[in-house]
Design a protein around this motif. Structure first.
Motif, mmCIF file in Angstrom:
data_model
loop_
_atom_site.group_PDB
_atom_site.id
_atom_site.type_symbol
_atom_site.label_atom_id
_atom_site.label_comp_id
_atom_site.label_asym_id
_atom_site.label_seq_id
_atom_site.Cartn_x
_atom_site.Cartn_y
_atom_site.Cartn_z
ATOM 1 N N CYS A 285 0.835 -1.205 0.000
ATOM 2 C CA CYS A 285 0.000 0.000 0.000
ATOM 3 C C CYS A 285 0.866 1.249 0.000
ATOM 4 N N GLU A 286 1.979 1.220 0.733
ATOM 5 C CA GLU A 286 2.904 2.354 0.744
ATOM 6 C C GLU A 286 3.463 2.610 -0.653
ATOM 7 N N LEU A 287 3.868 1.539 -1.334
ATOM 8 C CA LEU A 287 4.422 1.676 -2.687
ATOM 9 C C LEU A 287 3.383 2.212 -3.667
ATOM 10 N N VAL A 288 2.177 1.629 -3.616
ATOM 11 C CA VAL A 288 1.117 2.028 -4.543
ATOM 12 C C VAL A 288 0.703 3.477 -4.294
ATOM 13 N N CYS A 289 0.505 3.830 -3.024
ATOM 14 C CA CYS A 289 0.069 5.193 -2.711
ATOM 15 C C CYS A 289 1.160 6.209 -3.019
ATOM 16 N N ARG A 290 2.393 5.827 -2.836
ATOM 17 C CA ARG A 290 3.496 6.740 -3.168
ATOM 18 C C ARG A 290 3.505 7.049 -4.661
ATOM 19 N N ARG A 291 3.280 6.025 -5.480
ATOM 20 C CA ARG A 291 3.214 6.257 -6.926
ATOM 21 C C ARG A 291 2.002 7.110 -7.280
ATOM 22 N N ARG A 376 -3.193 17.817 6.360
ATOM 23 C CA ARG A 376 -2.093 17.532 7.278
ATOM 24 C C ARG A 376 -1.503 16.158 6.997
ATOM 25 N N LEU A 377 -2.368 15.172 6.769
ATOM 26 C CA LEU A 377 -1.905 13.819 6.463
ATOM 27 C C LEU A 377 -1.145 13.802 5.137
ATOM 28 N N ARG A 378 -1.632 14.561 4.162
ATOM 29 C CA ARG A 378 -0.973 14.613 2.862
ATOM 30 C C ARG A 378 0.428 15.211 2.986
ATOM 31 N N GLU A 379 0.577 16.257 3.757
ATOM 32 C CA GLU A 379 1.895 16.868 3.933
ATOM 33 C C GLU A 379 2.862 15.920 4.630
ATOM 34 N N LEU A 380 2.367 15.170 5.602
ATOM 35 C CA LEU A 380 3.208 14.203 6.291
ATOM 36 C C LEU A 380 3.721 13.139 5.319
ATOM 37 N N GLU A 381 2.837 12.633 4.473
ATOM 38 C CA GLU A 381 3.243 11.584 3.537
ATOM 39 C C GLU A 381 4.148 12.140 2.447
ATOM 40 N N LEU A 387 11.938 12.274 1.439
ATOM 41 C CA LEU A 387 13.082 11.607 2.074
ATOM 42 C C LEU A 387 13.470 10.353 1.296
ATOM 43 N N LYS A 388 12.474 9.546 0.925
ATOM 44 C CA LYS A 388 12.743 8.316 0.185
ATOM 45 C C LYS A 388 13.319 8.614 -1.193
ATOM 46 N N ASN A 389 12.781 9.631 -1.857
ATOM 47 C CA ASN A 389 13.282 9.983 -3.188
ATOM 48 C C ASN A 389 14.739 10.425 -3.138
ATOM 49 N N TYR A 391 17.059 9.877 -0.417
ATOM 50 C CA TYR A 391 18.020 9.022 0.281
ATOM 51 C C TYR A 391 17.778 7.526 0.106
ATOM 52 N N GLY A 392 16.701 7.140 -0.592
ATOM 53 C CA GLY A 392 16.418 5.729 -0.780
ATOM 54 C C GLY A 392 15.265 5.258 0.085
ATOM 55 N N ASP A 393 14.639 4.166 -0.335
ATOM 56 C CA ASP A 393 13.429 3.683 0.331
ATOM 57 C C ASP A 393 13.642 3.311 1.787
ATOM 58 N N ALA A 394 14.853 2.863 2.133
ATOM 59 C CA ALA A 394 15.086 2.355 3.481
ATOM 60 C C ALA A 394 15.415 3.449 4.492
ATOM 61 N N ILE A 395 15.438 4.721 4.068
ATOM 62 C CA ILE A 395 15.816 5.794 4.988
ATOM 63 C C ILE A 395 14.766 5.972 6.082
#
Length: 420
Positions: A285-291, A376-381, A387-389, A391-395
């Motif tokens: 879900c994280e991957l799909v929503c990020r895209r 607020r939730l949108r800004e957090l995500e 950060l992921k873009n 420094y990488g997904d594992a940051i």
């Protein structure tokens, strides 16, 4: 659209293997394959250099099979980021000859040189210059198919340029009857093994049999064969057989917003408990929503699929449901995905899980509620996305992803399922 168009398809020979040889000159005259796991001698062959192919090694066979054919073959694990970087470098080289370049795959690119001939000469001169410049700057050898359309350039490359000594071939409309039409229907672009069998059963054995049929007759024949309307498919095959293709070379082709966004994971072992599977669902879900956030869209329909490891006795399901409001918020999609999974899972071990969102709409159009702050939730995500873009997904990740059932760490070191 000009009638005297000159379209080229640039195709890299044994791309992954060529990049590895360019990076390791000591392997230049040795058989080399790029494959899954050299240390464990497992996995399949992703690419084989021409020397390795001379031993009969082919892509998609196992490392074990390749070693039987050539025990001294050098096995290199894939370096996907390296291949992506070289592909982008080749794109820039092509753009030095024309501003109309369209990537077709990681190792194939269309280039329209219609307006470049006054600067760089005729088609053969341009193709030769492209070959030389790519070879000089990347160490990769490209073959070039030339035609008046993209489909003609693709066919010219696949059927002739790849086999020519100079790696260049021009397929003009005048050559279609003598060069293309006598070839078996299985050689036609977009016709696979199954479709070839169907055409054979219809008495259409050569490409010319399809090309020379009246289009209405081909549509009727395919409708009788498949017991359904096949007008679009019939016209596609007929146009390809006749070298007809009106589509322009468009560098923005792959930037069209998607109709759905999905991701699927094959798990390293059987996942047997709901808590393990929920960890994977959360990561998906994280991957799909990020895209979706990258494309600035919300999804209204969530789909979840799962299957077991036994291909002989297949288990699993694929179901979808409509959420109350379109969203690209990970937590909301995760709640819907878990509910859908629990409703349809039969409790059998799971080896593959997938999640997707469809019925996409502009993310700026959403329903306000009294009980949550979507901005607020949108800004957090979006902050975690940045950060992921960078420094990488594992940051940064959810706590569950750092448990034994999480795949974040392993996945962050891969591209397309292969290590970077």
């Amino acid at each position: 659209m000009p009638k005297d168009r000159v379209i080229m398809l640039s195709d890299c020979q044994s791309f992954y293997a060529s990049v590895e040889k360019a990076a390791n000159p000591q392997f230049s005259k040795k058989p080399l394959i790029v494959a899954g796991d050299p240390e464990r001698r497992s996995g399949i062959v992703l690419a084989a250099c021409p020397i390795a192919k001379s031993y009969g090694i082919t892509t998609a066979e196992t490392i074990r099979e390749a070693l039987i054919k050539c025990p001294e073959v050098i096995i290199v694990r894939p370096h996907m980021q390296r291949y992506i970087d070289v592909s982008a470098q080749i794109t820039e080289i092509l753009r030095s000859f024309s501003d109309q370049v369209e990537p077709y795959s990681i190792d194939e690119q269309f280039i329209d040189v219609t307006g470049s001939r006054t600067l760089f000469g005729g088609p053969i001169e341009i193709a030769t210059a492209i070959q030389n410049k790519v070879r000089q700057e990347t160490g990769v050898y490209v073959r070039v198919g030339i035609g008046k359309t993209k489909v003609a350039a693709k066919i010219a490359c696949d059927l002739w340029a790849k086999k020519n000594e100079n790696g260049i071939f021009t397929l003009t409309p005048e050559l279609l009857p003598s060069m293309l039409w006598p070839r078996p229907i299985s050689d036609l672009f977009m016709v696979g093994r199954r479709m070839s069998t169907h055409f054979y059963s219809m008495g259409l054995v050569t490409i010319g049999h399809v090309a020379q049929l009246e289009l209405a007759e081909l549509k009727w024949g395919m409708k009788q064969k498949f017991r359904k309307n096949c007008d679009i498919d019939a016209e596609l095959y007929w146009r390809i057989a006749n070298g007809i293709d009106d589509s322009p070379v468009n560098q923005h082709t792959h930037e069209v917003p998607p109709k759905s966004v999905g991701h699927q994971m094959t798990l390293p072992r059987d996942y047997r408990t709901l808590s393990e599977i929920k960890t994977v669902l959360l990561e998906l879900c994280e991957l799909v929503c990020r895209r979706c956030r990258r494309h600035k869209v919300n999804g209204a329909v969530v789909s979840v699929g799962a299957r077991g490891a036994d291909f002989d006795a297949r288990t699993g399901f694929s179901r979808q449901s409509v959420m109350s409001d379109p969203t690209n918020a990970t937590n909301l999609v995760y709640e819907a995905a878990v509910a859908l999974f629990k409703r349809h899972w039969d409790g059998q071990p799971v080896r593959s899980v997938g999640v997707s969102l469809s019925t996409l709409t502009d993310e700026d159009q959403y329903q306000l509620t009294m009980f949550e702050s979507r901005p607020r939730l949108r800004e957090l995500e979006r902050a975690t996305d940045r950060l992921k873009n960078k420094y990488g997904d594992a940051i940064i990740g959810r706590a569950a992803s750092f448990t034994d059932s999480g795949l974040l760490k392993d996945r962050s070191g891969k591209i397309g399922g292969h290590y970077k």
